[in-house]
Design a protein around this motif. Sequence first.
Motif, PDB file in Angstrom:
ATOM      1  N   CYS A  73      49.201   6.874  43.269  1.00 35.22           N
ATOM      2  CA  CYS A  73      47.809   6.487  43.505  1.00 35.22           C
ATOM      3  C   CYS A  73      47.235   7.284  44.677  1.00 35.22           C
ATOM      4  CB  CYS A  73      47.712   4.990  43.804  1.00 35.22           C
ATOM      5  SG  CYS A  73      48.215   3.922  42.452  1.00 35.22           S
ATOM      6  N   ARG A 131      46.481  10.708  43.521  1.00 36.52           N
ATOM      7  CA  ARG A 131      45.300  10.718  42.654  1.00 36.52           C
ATOM      8  C   ARG A 131      44.025  10.594  43.495  1.00 36.52           C
ATOM      9  NH1 ARG A 131      45.663   6.079  40.021  1.00 36.52           N
ATOM     10  NH2 ARG A 131      43.855   5.163  41.027  1.00 36.52           N
ATOM     11  N   TRP A 132      44.055   9.683  44.481  1.00 38.14           N
ATOM     12  CA  TRP A 132      42.888   9.516  45.347  1.00 38.14           C
ATOM     13  C   TRP A 132      42.602  10.792  46.124  1.00 38.14           C
ATOM     14  CZ3 TRP A 132      45.092   4.326  47.550  1.00 38.14           C
ATOM     15  CH2 TRP A 132      45.015   3.343  46.554  1.00 38.14           C
ATOM     16  N   ALA A 143      43.309  13.900  45.120  1.00 39.31           N
ATOM     17  CA  ALA A 143      42.739  14.856  44.167  1.00 39.31           C
ATOM     18  C   ALA A 143      41.282  14.511  43.864  1.00 39.31           C
ATOM     19  CB  ALA A 143      43.574  14.898  42.892  1.00 39.31           C
ATOM     20  N   GLU A 144      40.980  13.228  43.730  1.00 38.02           N
ATOM     21  CA  GLU A 144      39.594  12.797  43.473  1.00 38.02           C
ATOM     22  C   GLU A 144      38.698  13.125  44.661  1.00 38.02           C
ATOM     23  OE1 GLU A 144      40.053   8.656  42.500  1.00 38.02           O
ATOM     24  OE2 GLU A 144      40.801   9.095  40.481  1.00 38.02           O
ATOM     25  N   ALA A 145      39.199  12.901  45.875  1.00 38.20           N
ATOM     26  CA  ALA A 145      38.425  13.231  47.078  1.00 38.20           C
ATOM     27  C   ALA A 145      38.187  14.732  47.164  1.00 38.20           C
ATOM     28  CB  ALA A 145      39.148  12.723  48.329  1.00 38.20           C
ATOM     29  N   ALA A 204      37.992  16.808  44.635  1.00 35.81           N
ATOM     30  CA  ALA A 204      36.987  17.139  43.623  1.00 35.81           C
ATOM     31  C   ALA A 204      35.582  16.798  44.114  1.00 35.81           C
ATOM     32  CB  ALA A 204      37.297  16.414  42.312  1.00 35.81           C
ATOM     33  N   GLU A 205      35.440  15.662  44.780  1.00 31.52           N
ATOM     34  CA  GLU A 205      34.139  15.263  45.319  1.00 31.52           C
ATOM     35  C   GLU A 205      33.631  16.259  46.349  1.00 31.52           C
ATOM     36  OE1 GLU A 205      34.634  11.313  46.859  1.00 31.52           O
ATOM     37  OE2 GLU A 205      35.004  10.453  44.869  1.00 31.52           O
ATOM     38  N   ASP A 251      44.742  20.278  42.023  1.00 28.55           N
ATOM     39  CA  ASP A 251      45.133  19.599  40.800  1.00 28.55           C
ATOM     40  C   ASP A 251      46.127  18.473  41.093  1.00 28.55           C
ATOM     41  OD1 ASP A 251      47.816  20.603  40.820  1.00 28.55           O
ATOM     42  OD2 ASP A 251      47.292  22.286  39.548  1.00 28.55           O
ATOM     43  N   LYS A 252      46.441  17.737  40.050  1.00 24.94           N
ATOM     44  CA  LYS A 252      47.288  16.548  40.157  1.00 24.94           C
ATOM     45  C   LYS A 252      48.643  16.869  40.798  1.00 24.94           C
ATOM     46  CE  LYS A 252      49.454  13.237  36.977  1.00 24.94           C
ATOM     47  NZ  LYS A 252      49.494  12.811  35.566  1.00 24.94           N
TER      48      LYS A 252
END
Length: 102
Positions: A45, A48-49, A51-53, A55-56, A62-63
């Motif tokens: 998790c 993932r968080w 990677a999401e940050a 991207a933002e 990447d993962k």
Amino acid sequence: MTQIDDATMQALEAAAFRRLRDHLRARTDVQNIDMMNLAGFCRNCLSRWMAEAAAEQGVALDKEEARTLVYGMPYDDWKALHQAEATEAQKTAFSESIKTHG
């Protein structure tokens, strides 16, 4: 409460994250499934968080790269060294706990 400017708050949050990351790297005895069952999140998790940050912020991450940053090594290496097969009890608890994860 003490007033903290945005830059200082961001530095404090980053330091706390690094401390959590380092703690989890050191506690290889703690299995992700147990973390998920008890706390609703795990190392995956966190990655993932991250990677999401990224991207933002328009950062290419990447993962697998994010997992390496969290685990301190490639995820497959960590699994081979530290991940135990989940017990039936852990799997059952996970099946129940996943219902409450958002």
